[in-house]
Design a protein around this motif. Sequence first.
Motif, PDB file in Angstrom:
ATOM      1  N   LEU A 131       0.825  -1.213   0.000  1.00  0.00           N
ATOM      2  CA  LEU A 131       0.000   0.000   0.000  1.00  0.00           C
ATOM      3  C   LEU A 131       0.859   1.263   0.000  1.00  0.00           C
ATOM      4  CD1 LEU A 131      -2.865  -0.967   2.463  1.00  0.00           C
ATOM      5  CD2 LEU A 131      -3.038  -0.583   0.004  1.00  0.00           C
ATOM      6  N   ALA A 132       1.912   1.267   0.807  1.00  0.00           N
ATOM      7  CA  ALA A 132       2.794   2.438   0.854  1.00  0.00           C
ATOM      8  C   ALA A 132       3.481   2.654  -0.488  1.00  0.00           C
ATOM      9  CB  ALA A 132       3.839   2.265   1.958  1.00  0.00           C
ATOM     10  N   LEU A 190       4.061   5.852  -5.280  1.00  0.00           N
ATOM     11  CA  LEU A 190       4.158   5.934  -6.737  1.00  0.00           C
ATOM     12  C   LEU A 190       3.082   6.837  -7.321  1.00  0.00           C
ATOM     13  CD1 LEU A 190       5.099   2.300  -7.764  1.00  0.00           C
ATOM     14  CD2 LEU A 190       6.498   4.343  -7.908  1.00  0.00           C
ATOM     15  N   MET A 191       1.887   6.803  -6.752  1.00  0.00           N
ATOM     16  CA  MET A 191       0.815   7.685  -7.234  1.00  0.00           C
ATOM     17  C   MET A 191       1.167   9.153  -6.965  1.00  0.00           C
ATOM     18  SD  MET A 191      -1.089   5.555  -8.725  1.00  0.00           S
ATOM     19  CE  MET A 191      -2.035   6.838  -9.412  1.00  0.00           C
ATOM     20  N   VAL A 192       1.678   9.437  -5.776  1.00  0.00           N
ATOM     21  CA  VAL A 192       2.083  10.808  -5.451  1.00  0.00           C
ATOM     22  C   VAL A 192       3.210  11.256  -6.380  1.00  0.00           C
ATOM     23  CG1 VAL A 192       3.187  12.240  -3.678  1.00  0.00           C
ATOM     24  CG2 VAL A 192       1.294  10.723  -3.058  1.00  0.00           C
ATOM     25  N   TYR A 193       4.198  10.390  -6.585  1.00  0.00           N
ATOM     26  CA  TYR A 193       5.315  10.706  -7.478  1.00  0.00           C
ATOM     27  C   TYR A 193       4.802  10.987  -8.888  1.00  0.00           C
ATOM     28  CZ  TYR A 193       9.740  10.117  -9.992  1.00  0.00           C
ATOM     29  OH  TYR A 193      10.829  10.305 -10.790  1.00  0.00           O
ATOM     30  N   ALA A 194       3.920  10.135  -9.388  1.00  0.00           N
ATOM     31  CA  ALA A 194       3.385  10.307 -10.744  1.00  0.00           C
ATOM     32  C   ALA A 194       2.587  11.600 -10.865  1.00  0.00           C
ATOM     33  CB  ALA A 194       2.512   9.110 -11.110  1.00  0.00           C
ATOM     34  N   ILE A 195       1.798  11.925  -9.861  1.00  0.00           N
ATOM     35  CA  ILE A 195       1.004  13.160  -9.904  1.00  0.00           C
ATOM     36  C   ILE A 195       1.914  14.379  -9.883  1.00  0.00           C
ATOM     37  CG2 ILE A 195      -0.620  14.565  -8.560  1.00  0.00           C
ATOM     38  CD1 ILE A 195      -2.005  11.865  -7.827  1.00  0.00           C
ATOM     39  N   VAL A 196       2.942  14.355  -9.039  1.00  0.00           N
ATOM     40  CA  VAL A 196       3.881  15.481  -8.978  1.00  0.00           C
ATOM     41  C   VAL A 196       4.587  15.659 -10.320  1.00  0.00           C
ATOM     42  CG1 VAL A 196       6.046  16.269  -7.927  1.00  0.00           C
ATOM     43  CG2 VAL A 196       4.196  15.427  -6.486  1.00  0.00           C
ATOM     44  N   ILE A 197       5.043  14.565 -10.908  1.00  0.00           N
ATOM     45  CA  ILE A 197       5.727  14.642 -12.202  1.00  0.00           C
ATOM     46  C   ILE A 197       4.765  15.143 -13.275  1.00  0.00           C
ATOM     47  CG2 ILE A 197       6.861  13.296 -14.015  1.00  0.00           C
ATOM     48  CD1 ILE A 197       8.553  13.772 -11.459  1.00  0.00           C
ATOM     49  N   ALA A 198       3.556  14.591 -13.300  1.00  0.00           N
ATOM     50  CA  ALA A 198       2.582  14.994 -14.317  1.00  0.00           C
ATOM     51  C   ALA A 198       2.148  16.452 -14.142  1.00  0.00           C
ATOM     52  CB  ALA A 198       1.360  14.079 -14.264  1.00  0.00           C
ATOM     53  N   ARG A 199       2.178  16.935 -12.916  1.00  0.00           N
ATOM     54  CA  ARG A 199       1.746  18.306 -12.645  1.00  0.00           C
ATOM     55  C   ARG A 199       2.835  19.330 -12.987  1.00  0.00           C
ATOM     56  NH1 ARG A 199       0.430  22.828 -12.413  1.00  0.00           N
ATOM     57  NH2 ARG A 199      -0.464  23.973 -10.687  1.00  0.00           N
ATOM     58  N   ILE A 256      14.035   6.761 -11.898  1.00  0.00           N
ATOM     59  CA  ILE A 256      14.450   7.241 -10.566  1.00  0.00           C
ATOM     60  C   ILE A 256      13.695   6.543  -9.438  1.00  0.00           C
ATOM     61  CG2 ILE A 256      14.245   9.249  -9.034  1.00  0.00           C
ATOM     62  CD1 ILE A 256      15.338  10.945 -11.250  1.00  0.00           C
ATOM     63  N   TRP A 257      12.414   6.258  -9.625  1.00  0.00           N
ATOM     64  CA  TRP A 257      11.644   5.661  -8.537  1.00  0.00           C
ATOM     65  C   TRP A 257      12.140   4.263  -8.186  1.00  0.00           C
ATOM     66  CZ3 TRP A 257       8.802   1.187  -8.782  1.00  0.00           C
ATOM     67  CH2 TRP A 257       8.554   0.679 -10.054  1.00  0.00           C
ATOM     68  N   LEU A 258      12.923   3.645  -9.063  1.00  0.00           N
ATOM     69  CA  LEU A 258      13.452   2.312  -8.781  1.00  0.00           C
ATOM     70  C   LEU A 258      14.607   2.329  -7.786  1.00  0.00           C
ATOM     71  CD1 LEU A 258      13.461   0.897 -12.400  1.00  0.00           C
ATOM     72  CD2 LEU A 258      11.950   0.210 -10.536  1.00  0.00           C
ATOM     73  N   LEU A 259      15.266   3.471  -7.631  1.00  0.00           N
ATOM     74  CA  LEU A 259      16.460   3.531  -6.784  1.00  0.00           C
ATOM     75  C   LEU A 259      16.214   3.092  -5.331  1.00  0.00           C
ATOM     76  CD1 LEU A 259      18.117   6.770  -8.181  1.00  0.00           C
ATOM     77  CD2 LEU A 259      18.673   4.398  -8.721  1.00  0.00           C
TER      78      LEU A 259
END
Length: 77
Positions: free
Chosen positions: A14-15, A20-29, A53-56
Amino acid sequence: MREEPTWRIPVGILALFIALMVYAIVIARYAPGLIGQWPGLAQTIVYLVLGIIWLLPLKRFLIWMETGSWSPPQEPD
Protein backbone atom coordinates in the motif's frame (compact mmCIF):
# COMPACT_ATOMS: atom_id res chain seq x y z
CA MET A 1 12.98 -17.51 5.32
CA ARG A 2 9.79 -16.39 7.00
CA GLU A 3 7.40 -19.09 8.23
CA GLU A 4 4.43 -16.81 8.89
CA PRO A 5 3.05 -13.67 7.22
CA THR A 6 3.94 -10.25 8.59
CA TRP A 7 2.10 -6.94 8.57
CA ARG A 8 4.96 -5.34 6.60
CA ILE A 9 4.02 -6.91 3.28
CA PRO A 10 0.47 -5.51 2.87
CA VAL A 11 1.50 -2.21 4.46
CA GLY A 12 4.55 -2.05 2.19
CA ILE A 13 2.48 -2.72 -0.93
CA LEU A 14 0.00 0.00 0.00
CA ALA A 15 2.79 2.44 0.85
CA LEU A 16 4.55 1.69 -2.43
CA PHE A 17 1.34 2.22 -4.39
CA ILE A 18 0.58 5.51 -2.63
CA ALA A 19 4.16 6.76 -3.02
CA LEU A 20 4.16 5.93 -6.74
CA MET A 21 0.82 7.68 -7.23
CA VAL A 22 2.08 10.81 -5.45
CA TYR A 23 5.32 10.71 -7.48
CA ALA A 24 3.39 10.31 -10.74
CA ILE A 25 1.00 13.16 -9.90
CA VAL A 26 3.88 15.48 -8.98
CA ILE A 27 5.73 14.64 -12.20
CA ALA A 28 2.58 14.99 -14.32
CA ARG A 29 1.75 18.31 -12.64
CA TYR A 30 5.13 20.05 -12.73
CA ALA A 31 7.31 18.45 -15.41
CA PRO A 32 5.32 19.67 -18.45
CA GLY A 33 5.55 23.26 -17.22
CA LEU A 34 9.30 22.99 -16.78
CA ILE A 35 10.25 21.06 -19.91
CA GLY A 36 7.22 21.57 -22.16
CA GLN A 37 9.06 23.89 -24.55
CA TRP A 38 12.13 21.66 -24.87
CA PRO A 39 12.76 19.59 -28.00
CA GLY A 40 11.01 16.21 -28.06
CA LEU A 41 14.21 14.19 -27.69
CA ALA A 42 15.24 16.14 -24.58
CA GLN A 43 11.77 15.65 -23.07
CA THR A 44 11.98 11.93 -23.81
CA ILE A 45 15.30 11.65 -21.99
CA VAL A 46 13.97 13.56 -18.97
CA TYR A 47 10.85 11.38 -18.75
CA LEU A 48 12.95 8.20 -19.10
CA VAL A 49 15.20 9.34 -16.24
CA LEU A 50 12.18 10.28 -14.11
CA GLY A 51 10.63 6.91 -14.91
CA ILE A 52 13.74 5.09 -13.66
CA ILE A 53 14.45 7.24 -10.57
CA TRP A 54 11.64 5.66 -8.54
CA LEU A 55 13.45 2.31 -8.78
CA LEU A 56 16.46 3.53 -6.78
CA PRO A 57 14.97 3.13 -3.26
CA LEU A 58 12.97 0.04 -4.23
CA LYS A 59 15.62 -2.56 -3.26
CA ARG A 60 15.91 -1.37 0.33
CA PHE A 61 12.13 -1.04 0.60
CA LEU A 62 11.64 -4.65 -0.56
CA ILE A 63 14.32 -5.81 1.87
CA TRP A 64 12.44 -4.05 4.68
CA MET A 65 9.18 -5.72 3.62
CA GLU A 66 10.81 -9.16 3.82
CA THR A 67 13.16 -8.83 6.79
CA GLY A 68 12.12 -5.79 8.83
CA SER A 69 15.59 -4.31 8.40
CA TRP A 70 16.55 -1.54 5.94
CA SER A 71 19.91 -3.11 5.11
CA PRO A 72 20.61 -6.46 3.46
CA PRO A 73 21.41 -9.37 5.77
CA GLN A 74 25.11 -9.87 6.40
CA GLU A 75 26.67 -13.00 4.92
CA PRO A 76 28.57 -15.18 7.39
CA ASP A 77 32.36 -15.26 6.91
